[in-house]
Design a protein around this motif. Structure first.
Motif, short mmCIF file in Angstrom:
data_model
loop_
_atom_site.label_atom_id
_atom_site.label_comp_id
_atom_site.label_asym_id
_atom_site.label_seq_id
_atom_site.Cartn_x
_atom_site.Cartn_y
_atom_site.Cartn_z
N GLU A 97 17.66 -28.54 1.58
CA GLU A 97 18.18 -30.03 0.62
C GLU A 97 17.51 -29.97 -0.42
OE1 GLU A 97 19.19 -34.48 1.31
OE2 GLU A 97 18.08 -33.24 3.24
N PHE B 271 16.73 -31.57 -3.47
CA PHE B 271 16.93 -32.52 -4.12
C PHE B 271 16.71 -33.30 -5.53
CE2 PHE B 271 15.96 -33.82 0.20
CZ PHE B 271 16.11 -35.18 0.46
N SER B 272 17.39 -33.99 -6.36
CA SER B 272 17.05 -33.72 -7.53
C SER B 272 15.35 -33.92 -8.10
CB SER B 272 17.78 -35.08 -8.54
OG SER B 272 18.89 -35.40 -8.36
N THR C 221 24.12 -35.69 3.31
CA THR C 221 24.41 -36.32 2.71
C THR C 221 24.89 -35.53 1.30
OG1 THR C 221 22.18 -35.25 1.58
CG2 THR C 221 22.73 -33.66 2.95
N ASN D 95 23.33 -34.54 -1.16
CA ASN D 95 22.97 -33.87 -2.44
C ASN D 95 22.61 -32.00 -1.97
OD1 ASN D 95 20.74 -35.70 -2.33
ND2 ASN D 95 19.75 -35.25 -1.10
#
Length: 205
Positions: free
Chosen positions: A24, A26-27, A54, A56
């Protein structure tokens, strides 16, 4: 994995039993590991399950080659800093890995798969793609079948065929080049992603 034409003739069950890891994204952070799967079908199912939990971006990565094999929850707009996504169908893992590195160096996101069946498994999901590359190391019949499938399922996305020395053109591809260094095919990709739909296929010897 073996290169040249052998990969295209392997039974599907052999080609698809690679091991994959799911992440996954994430920014502004490194991807976070979420799961492991054996075989692309199992990995696809787990990716879809992860993506439902999610917003994401979620990825399948083949860690030995660091190839991104599939992505979900990708931002749909070309804006907002999203890099163009080049989807590569290769038949030689060494050349696929080398092309992936070059494309990423020039600012593209890359999704790479080995063989037609793997491509169809991944592209059966809502994959975000901006350009396709079809590799050289398979029989022309195998590669033409892939081009026809892409045209039927992704009609608005252009296809670049990388051809062996004895093949000047792969029917159905938007662009044809003799297999050569990236200085030949990188400008084609850049131009195709900037310009509106071309009037017809192009060939470069």
């Amino acid at each position: 994995m073996m290169g040249n034409e052998a990969g295209a003739r392997w039974p599907a069950e052999i080609r698809m039993e690679r091991e994959y890891d799911l992440f996954e994204q994430f920014s502004d952070h490194e991807p976070v590991w979420r799961d492991h799967a054996v075989g692309l079908t199992s990995a696809r199912q787990k990716l879809q399950e992860l993506a439902r939990t999610t917003r994401n971006e979620c990825l399948i990565i083949h860690l030995p080659t660091k190839e991104v094999v599939a992505r979900l929850n990708v931002r749909s707009s070309r804006g907002a800093g999203r890099k163009p996504v080049v989807f590569q169908i290769a038949y030689d893992s060494d050349r696929a890995t080398a092309r992936t590195a070059v494309l990423r160096l020039h600012g593209y996101e890359v999704v790479s798969v080995i063989g037609n069946e793997a491509a169809k498994v991944v592209l059966s999901m809502p994959e975000q793609c901006d350009f396709f590359i079809v590799g050289h190391a398979a029989d022309d019949q195998v590669r033409r079948e892939m081009v026809l499938w892409l045209k039927a399922h992704y009609p608005g996305i252009r296809i670049l065929a990388l051809n062996p020395p004895k093949v000047s053109e792969l029917a159905g591809a938007d662009y044809n080049v003799k297999l050569n260094g990236p200085e030949i095919w990188l400008p084609i990709i850049a131009t195709a992603l900037r310009e509106p739909q071309e009037s017809g296929p192009s060939s470069i010897r």
